[in-house]
Design a protein around this motif. Sequence first.
Motif, PDB file in Angstrom:
ATOM      1  N   PRO A  13       0.652  -1.319  -0.031  1.00 52.83           N
ATOM      2  CA  PRO A  13       0.189   0.040  -0.128  1.00 52.83           C
ATOM      3  C   PRO A  13       0.896   1.271   0.035  1.00 52.83           C
ATOM      4  CG  PRO A  13      -0.806  -1.576   1.674  1.00 52.83           C
ATOM      5  CD  PRO A  13       0.275  -2.197   1.029  1.00 52.83           C
ATOM      6  N   GLU A  14       0.361   2.455  -0.736  1.00 45.31           N
ATOM      7  CA  GLU A  14       1.129   3.483  -1.052  1.00 45.31           C
ATOM      8  C   GLU A  14       1.628   4.124   0.254  1.00 45.31           C
ATOM      9  OE1 GLU A  14       1.223   7.135  -4.179  1.00 45.31           O
ATOM     10  OE2 GLU A  14       0.403   5.155  -4.598  1.00 45.31           O
ATOM     11  N   GLY A  15       0.720   4.255   1.314  1.00 41.37           N
ATOM     12  CA  GLY A  15       0.816   4.794   2.412  1.00 41.37           C
ATOM     13  C   GLY A  15       2.264   4.242   3.273  1.00 41.37           C
ATOM     14  N   VAL A  16       2.390   2.956   3.176  1.00 39.66           N
ATOM     15  CA  VAL A  16       3.414   2.176   3.865  1.00 39.66           C
ATOM     16  C   VAL A  16       4.947   2.242   3.183  1.00 39.66           C
ATOM     17  CG1 VAL A  16       4.049   0.021   4.818  1.00 39.66           C
ATOM     18  CG2 VAL A  16       1.836   0.469   4.619  1.00 39.66           C
ATOM     19  N   ARG A  17       4.994   2.328   1.874  1.00 34.70           N
ATOM     20  CA  ARG A  17       6.123   2.363   1.074  1.00 34.70           C
ATOM     21  C   ARG A  17       7.147   3.526   1.508  1.00 34.70           C
ATOM     22  NH1 ARG A  17       3.860   2.697  -4.838  1.00 34.70           N
ATOM     23  NH2 ARG A  17       2.148   1.332  -4.385  1.00 34.70           N
ATOM     24  N   PRO A  18       6.796   4.590   1.828  1.00 31.40           N
ATOM     25  CA  PRO A  18       7.817   5.691   2.438  1.00 31.40           C
ATOM     26  C   PRO A  18       8.455   5.145   3.644  1.00 31.40           C
ATOM     27  CG  PRO A  18       5.861   6.874   1.926  1.00 31.40           C
ATOM     28  CD  PRO A  18       5.641   5.265   1.655  1.00 31.40           C
ATOM     29  N   PHE A  19       7.669   4.683   4.530  1.00 28.35           N
ATOM     30  CA  PHE A  19       8.434   4.099   5.836  1.00 28.35           C
ATOM     31  C   PHE A  19       9.413   2.898   5.457  1.00 28.35           C
ATOM     32  CE2 PHE A  19       8.304   0.888   8.956  1.00 28.35           C
ATOM     33  CZ  PHE A  19       8.723   1.535  10.414  1.00 28.35           C
ATOM     34  N   LEU A  20       8.890   2.081   4.834  1.00 26.15           N
ATOM     35  CA  LEU A  20       9.731   0.754   4.218  1.00 26.15           C
ATOM     36  C   LEU A  20      11.237   1.248   3.581  1.00 26.15           C
ATOM     37  CD1 LEU A  20       7.103  -1.887   2.929  1.00 26.15           C
ATOM     38  CD2 LEU A  20       8.340  -1.563   5.093  1.00 26.15           C
ATOM     39  N   VAL A  21      10.891   2.221   2.909  1.00 25.79           N
ATOM     40  CA  VAL A  21      12.235   2.703   2.079  1.00 25.79           C
ATOM     41  C   VAL A  21      13.065   3.386   3.124  1.00 25.79           C
ATOM     42  CG1 VAL A  21      12.975   4.389   0.309  1.00 25.79           C
ATOM     43  CG2 VAL A  21      10.993   2.796  -0.167  1.00 25.79           C
ATOM     44  N   ARG A  22      12.482   4.603   3.953  1.00 26.39           N
ATOM     45  CA  ARG A  22      13.123   5.197   4.730  1.00 26.39           C
ATOM     46  C   ARG A  22      13.889   4.510   5.862  1.00 26.39           C
ATOM     47  NH1 ARG A  22       9.642   8.951   5.233  1.00 26.39           N
ATOM     48  NH2 ARG A  22       8.430   7.851   6.661  1.00 26.39           N
ATOM     49  N   HIS A  23      13.392   3.523   6.092  1.00 24.30           N
ATOM     50  CA  HIS A  23      13.805   2.396   7.388  1.00 24.30           C
ATOM     51  C   HIS A  23      14.290   1.348   6.840  1.00 24.30           C
ATOM     52  CE1 HIS A  23      12.476   5.422  10.416  1.00 24.30           C
ATOM     53  NE2 HIS A  23      11.449   5.137   9.803  1.00 24.30           N
ATOM     54  N   ARG A  24      15.108   1.135   5.681  1.00 26.16           N
ATOM     55  CA  ARG A  24      15.230  -0.216   4.940  1.00 26.16           C
ATOM     56  C   ARG A  24      16.318  -1.045   5.714  1.00 26.16           C
ATOM     57  NH1 ARG A  24      15.803   3.563   1.132  1.00 26.16           N
ATOM     58  NH2 ARG A  24      17.997   4.867   0.930  1.00 26.16           N
ATOM     59  N   SER A  25      17.226  -0.555   6.344  1.00 25.09           N
ATOM     60  CA  SER A  25      17.988  -1.258   7.126  1.00 25.09           C
ATOM     61  C   SER A  25      17.313  -2.022   8.329  1.00 25.09           C
ATOM     62  CB  SER A  25      19.150  -0.525   7.821  1.00 25.09           C
ATOM     63  OG  SER A  25      18.946   0.541   8.420  1.00 25.09           O
ATOM     64  N   LEU A  26      16.505  -1.337   9.008  1.00 27.07           N
ATOM     65  CA  LEU A  26      15.707  -2.118   9.988  1.00 27.07           C
ATOM     66  C   LEU A  26      14.876  -3.099   9.591  1.00 27.07           C
ATOM     67  CD1 LEU A  26      14.332  -2.299  12.817  1.00 27.07           C
ATOM     68  CD2 LEU A  26      12.726  -0.521  12.372  1.00 27.07           C
ATOM     69  N   VAL A  27      13.979  -2.674   8.328  1.00 27.06           N
ATOM     70  CA  VAL A  27      13.129  -3.868   7.563  1.00 27.06           C
ATOM     71  C   VAL A  27      14.242  -5.061   7.183  1.00 27.06           C
ATOM     72  CG1 VAL A  27      11.787  -4.478   5.563  1.00 27.06           C
ATOM     73  CG2 VAL A  27      11.465  -2.155   6.659  1.00 27.06           C
ATOM     74  N   LYS A  28      15.201  -4.798   6.548  1.00 29.40           N
ATOM     75  CA  LYS A  28      16.014  -6.059   6.285  1.00 29.40           C
ATOM     76  C   LYS A  28      16.450  -6.696   7.415  1.00 29.40           C
ATOM     77  CE  LYS A  28      18.182  -3.668   2.312  1.00 29.40           C
ATOM     78  NZ  LYS A  28      19.651  -3.151   1.694  1.00 29.40           N
ATOM     79  N   PHE A  29      16.806  -6.142   8.798  1.00 25.75           N
ATOM     80  CA  PHE A  29      17.460  -6.449   9.946  1.00 25.75           C
ATOM     81  C   PHE A  29      16.398  -7.464  10.662  1.00 25.75           C
ATOM     82  CE2 PHE A  29      17.656  -6.389  14.464  1.00 25.75           C
ATOM     83  CZ  PHE A  29      18.741  -6.816  14.766  1.00 25.75           C
ATOM     84  N   LEU A  30      15.055  -7.031  10.465  1.00 32.59           N
ATOM     85  CA  LEU A  30      14.023  -7.683  10.890  1.00 32.59           C
ATOM     86  C   LEU A  30      13.669  -8.892  10.016  1.00 32.59           C
ATOM     87  CD1 LEU A  30      11.409  -4.922  11.796  1.00 32.59           C
ATOM     88  CD2 LEU A  30      12.590  -6.500  13.331  1.00 32.59           C
ATOM     89  N   LEU A  31      13.862  -8.808   8.537  1.00 34.88           N
ATOM     90  CA  LEU A  31      13.778 -10.202   7.590  1.00 34.88           C
ATOM     91  C   LEU A  31      14.850 -10.951   7.986  1.00 34.88           C
ATOM     92  CD1 LEU A  31      12.831  -8.455   4.404  1.00 34.88           C
ATOM     93  CD2 LEU A  31      11.382  -9.773   5.767  1.00 34.88           C
ATOM     94  N   VAL A  32      15.882 -10.513   8.270  1.00 35.35           N
ATOM     95  CA  VAL A  32      17.146 -11.549   8.500  1.00 35.35           C
ATOM     96  C   VAL A  32      16.775 -12.422   9.992  1.00 35.35           C
ATOM     97  CG1 VAL A  32      19.532 -11.797   9.339  1.00 35.35           C
ATOM     98  CG2 VAL A  32      18.967 -10.490   6.955  1.00 35.35           C
ATOM     99  N   GLY A  33      16.410 -11.341  11.007  1.00 30.38           N
ATOM    100  CA  GLY A  33      16.120 -11.888  12.250  1.00 30.38           C
ATOM    101  C   GLY A  33      14.923 -12.807  12.264  1.00 30.38           C
TER     102      GLY A  33
END
Length: 196
Positions: A13-33
Amino acid sequence: MPSLTQRALARVPEGVRPFLVRHRSLVKFLLVGSGCFALTLLINYALRLTLLERKPVLALTVATVAGTAVSYVLNRRWSFRSSWRRREPLLFLLVSAVAIAVNVLPLIASRYLFELREPRVSPVTREVADFLSGMVLGTFAAMLFRFWAMRRWVFTRMEQPVADAAGVFADPGPEGRRALGPSVRSAEAGAGEGDA
């Protein structure tokens, strides 16, 4: 042609995209975790049901060490994409040793401080207490500590987003930005270099 990650972002959803891009290292860290959590869970119960049936703290410690080794490779190569430094493995080991202690402390407290073990409690109660204290509470506390400590002391030299060989969260270029929509373009424009 947009990468797999860019295509996945286009479906978010378009409202979530900016958050995911802005916090990409956290998102990646959570996926690895998440992947390492599943690995730790699998190893922990494989050991508890076979070799280390009477030693749950040792089983969790061995499982956490195995998950930590995998997380080092994935976090270094993908989540934080750091430039290698000679002391990085040592710092990672020190942070991970503290994190492993943080991870097993709730299980130790559950078993030996609160005495949630047989014969005081039923086997089902013991297993639930072990799971909640070791795998849930311990892993959550260790995850928070690891993310903070890895960014603070271990992976301090971040590479540019374009350097990602897999194309994950890399600069999509003009064609990819058009495919992702305006919210991602504005989020990427506001993302700092340290967030790469």
